[in-house]
Write an enzyme that holds these catalytic residues in place. Sequence first.
Site, mmCIF file in Angstrom:
data_model
loop_
_atom_site.group_PDB
_atom_site.id
_atom_site.type_symbol
_atom_site.label_atom_id
_atom_site.label_comp_id
_atom_site.label_asym_id
_atom_site.label_seq_id
_atom_site.Cartn_x
_atom_site.Cartn_y
_atom_site.Cartn_z
ATOM 1 N N HIS A 89 1.123 -1.285 0.237
ATOM 2 C CA HIS A 89 0.089 -0.386 0.034
ATOM 3 C C HIS A 89 0.704 1.548 -0.328
ATOM 4 O O HIS A 89 1.497 1.385 0.126
ATOM 5 C CB HIS A 89 -0.730 0.241 1.058
ATOM 6 C CG HIS A 89 -0.556 -0.595 2.122
ATOM 7 N ND1 HIS A 89 0.022 -1.544 3.275
ATOM 8 C CD2 HIS A 89 -0.179 0.948 2.967
ATOM 9 C CE1 HIS A 89 0.628 -1.095 3.724
ATOM 10 N NE2 HIS A 89 1.040 0.145 4.563
ATOM 11 N N HIS A 138 1.037 4.888 1.110
ATOM 12 C CA HIS A 138 0.124 6.261 1.673
ATOM 13 C C HIS A 138 -0.176 7.814 1.504
ATOM 14 O O HIS A 138 1.215 8.061 0.921
ATOM 15 C CB HIS A 138 0.614 6.688 3.419
ATOM 16 C CG HIS A 138 0.991 5.284 4.011
ATOM 17 N ND1 HIS A 138 0.169 5.205 5.280
ATOM 18 C CD2 HIS A 138 1.788 3.905 4.493
ATOM 19 C CE1 HIS A 138 0.748 3.865 6.307
ATOM 20 N NE2 HIS A 138 1.679 3.430 5.297
#
Length: 142
Positions: free
Chosen positions: A103, A105
């Site tokens: 992922h 951010h």
Amino acid sequence: MPSYDPNNIFAKILRGELPCYKVYEDDKALAFLDIMPRAPGHTLVLPKAPARNILDVPADDLAHVATVAQTIAKAAMTAFAADGITVQQFNEGAGGQVVFHLHVHVIPRKAGQPMKPPAAAKEKPEVLAEQAKALMAALAAG
Ligand code: 5GP
């Protein structure tokens, strides 16, 4: 490096087994709000395909996640009246990674306001719902 664990919390969100404040979805990526934001509007962008982190993700999926992160960053500038954007991405425990599905951010920043520490506090559901709405409206406006 350990293999991909299909029971990590983001895999469960991707399968719809756990809820999220979704802000963007296409056939290869999903973006939703971080429930413990380091700043208002903190968003996570994930590939839908299983990947532990930058060390095993196929290059195409990584490139698509980067493109979606850029789209989110631009919309977040408007939605949260941001002065800048911090983009972070952590790999393996030693690299600061806590959840082992890749992922990115995307964190809207205001001048002079430091980010909160990681996992400092859970944001209120009504605040996250309002922020997701604002970000989706900015995304729709292009
Ligand atoms: P990292 O693995 O890059 O260190 O960060 C994991 C991030 O996931 C943290 O910023 C944390 O606040 C966030 N997080 C942890 N659990 C959940 C969850 O159940 N839902 C959402 N939306 N975010 C989570």
